[in-house]
Design a protein around this motif. Sequence first.
Motif, PDB file in Angstrom:
ATOM      1  N   VAL A 330     -10.220   0.128  -1.988  1.00  0.00           N
ATOM      2  CA  VAL A 330      -9.651   0.199  -0.635  1.00  0.00           C
ATOM      3  C   VAL A 330      -9.692   1.648  -0.172  1.00  0.00           C
ATOM      4  O   VAL A 330      -9.327   2.557  -0.917  1.00  0.00           O
ATOM      5  CB  VAL A 330      -8.191  -0.308  -0.619  1.00  0.00           C
ATOM      6  N   ILE A 331     -10.130   1.856   1.074  1.00  0.00           N
ATOM      7  CA  ILE A 331     -10.120   3.201   1.637  1.00  0.00           C
ATOM      8  C   ILE A 331      -9.211   3.213   2.873  1.00  0.00           C
ATOM      9  O   ILE A 331      -9.054   2.186   3.551  1.00  0.00           O
ATOM     10  CB  ILE A 331     -11.543   3.684   2.017  1.00  0.00           C
ATOM     11  N   PRO A 332      -8.597   4.351   3.182  1.00  0.00           N
ATOM     12  CA  PRO A 332      -7.641   4.420   4.303  1.00  0.00           C
ATOM     13  C   PRO A 332      -8.222   3.959   5.637  1.00  0.00           C
ATOM     14  O   PRO A 332      -7.517   3.334   6.432  1.00  0.00           O
ATOM     15  CB  PRO A 332      -7.262   5.905   4.335  1.00  0.00           C
ATOM     16  N   LYS A 333      -9.506   4.255   5.876  1.00  0.00           N
ATOM     17  CA  LYS A 333     -10.104   3.857   7.159  1.00  0.00           C
ATOM     18  C   LYS A 333     -10.046   2.345   7.348  1.00  0.00           C
ATOM     19  O   LYS A 333      -9.717   1.842   8.437  1.00  0.00           O
ATOM     20  CB  LYS A 333     -11.557   4.337   7.203  1.00  0.00           C
ATOM     21  N   ASP A 334     -10.355   1.572   6.289  1.00  0.00           N
ATOM     22  CA  ASP A 334     -10.319   0.106   6.385  1.00  0.00           C
ATOM     23  C   ASP A 334      -8.897  -0.397   6.607  1.00  0.00           C
ATOM     24  O   ASP A 334      -8.672  -1.387   7.321  1.00  0.00           O
ATOM     25  CB  ASP A 334     -10.900  -0.521   5.116  1.00  0.00           C
TER      26      ASP A 334
END
Length: 453
Positions: A330-334
């Motif tokens: 999981v990345i913050p942008k998503d």
Amino acid sequence: MFLQGRECISLQIGQAGCQMGNQLWELYLLEHGIGNDGVLSPSIKKANQRTYENAYDTIFNETESGQLVPRTVIVDLEPTVTDEIRNGPYRSLFHPSQIVSGKEDASNCYARGFYTLGRELLEETMENVRRQVEACETVQSFFVFHSFGGGTGSGFTSLLCDNIAEEFTSKTRLACAIYPSPTISTAIVEPYNAVLLTHTSMENMDVVFLMDNQAMYNLCRSRLNIERPYYSNINRLVSQVASAITCSLRFSGSLNVDLSEFQTNLVPYPRIHFPVTALGPIRSPEQAYHENTSVGQITEQAFSKENLFLTCDPTHGSYMACGLLYRGDVIPKDVNTAIANIKQKRAVQFVSWCPTGFKVGINHRLPVFPADSDLAITNRSVSVLSNNTCIGDVWQVLNRKFDLLFRKRAFVHWYVNDCMEEGEFSEARENLEALEEDYRSAFDVEEDQEVEF
């Protein structure tokens, strides 16, 4: 280097608490590469030496011989469940003194757990708690597992948490609690026990994550295709959420959430500290081949009514605060995109006085599942902890059940026989009525009104 000195001590109380805790330790062992005997696998040990990271220190105490012992105390007033632990697959994992049991059951009576039988085990249990605290560098929190409806789960939990709150004032106290289901019950006097527990522990617990068996039975049947769910199936769902709550203490991530942050961000007023839990994705291995698990999809699924671990309808209320705990790829942008989509669809309505609403945690450690898990293996998951005004409706149902029994003074004599005064029933009921009003008031506060803290 991994941060040290943020230990969490688990307390497993009563049959439900012991069984929930067992499934959680099963998951902890898998996540940290530890055997059932508490011995770390050589490959994990070598990796830890290379990175100077002992992720297990938060929940395990390492002995001089290298064995890892859980930071937990297991208590039940009768020995059946604790004997299963003593003779089960984890018999070499726990220190014998960590498991405390009496000789007589609380018989689903809060008064027996709080006033009579429970007091006989209190000092031994508190001595175990002190021993666990002394073995820590800096205890951050106590994590309690129990039920609202049982005699030990309600009565002894109240008694023990009262003493812990008095002796360890500054420590955060969290709980995963099995709440009485609307239509399914294992005890007729469950409403009495639940109301009395809530009354006596209102000041002694900081955050209580509510779950009920009926909601989780329905989840197992509808999402996991389990025709006849057992407690082990339900408890494995609970363990995934409980593991996510402590995950940021054990593993590094881009957005770590401290346990004390749950209290700060999820509890707008001291008495309104009962968030509902949900998990996404929940799918069987057969479904996994036909479904995607993007961050947006698992977030949307976790906010659906069907994925809640408590029987209530969040669309009948408004969210006061919401915690999103992501694990895995999981990345913050998503995450930001997923939250923006939910807000755009107006799928989640917040009270006017809390426009921000979301507290996000991202941990890069992949979710782990037992070999025979009902849940499909996935690269990412999200646990949702939400404080919604609709929980006031849940208290209203419990209060109505309590009134039906107490109006006829049915079964009250069993409580009075165990040193409890009848007036405590009325006092507890008034407190729960006030709790209902607290939720109504939180829902009714307008944007331009001044909120009193």
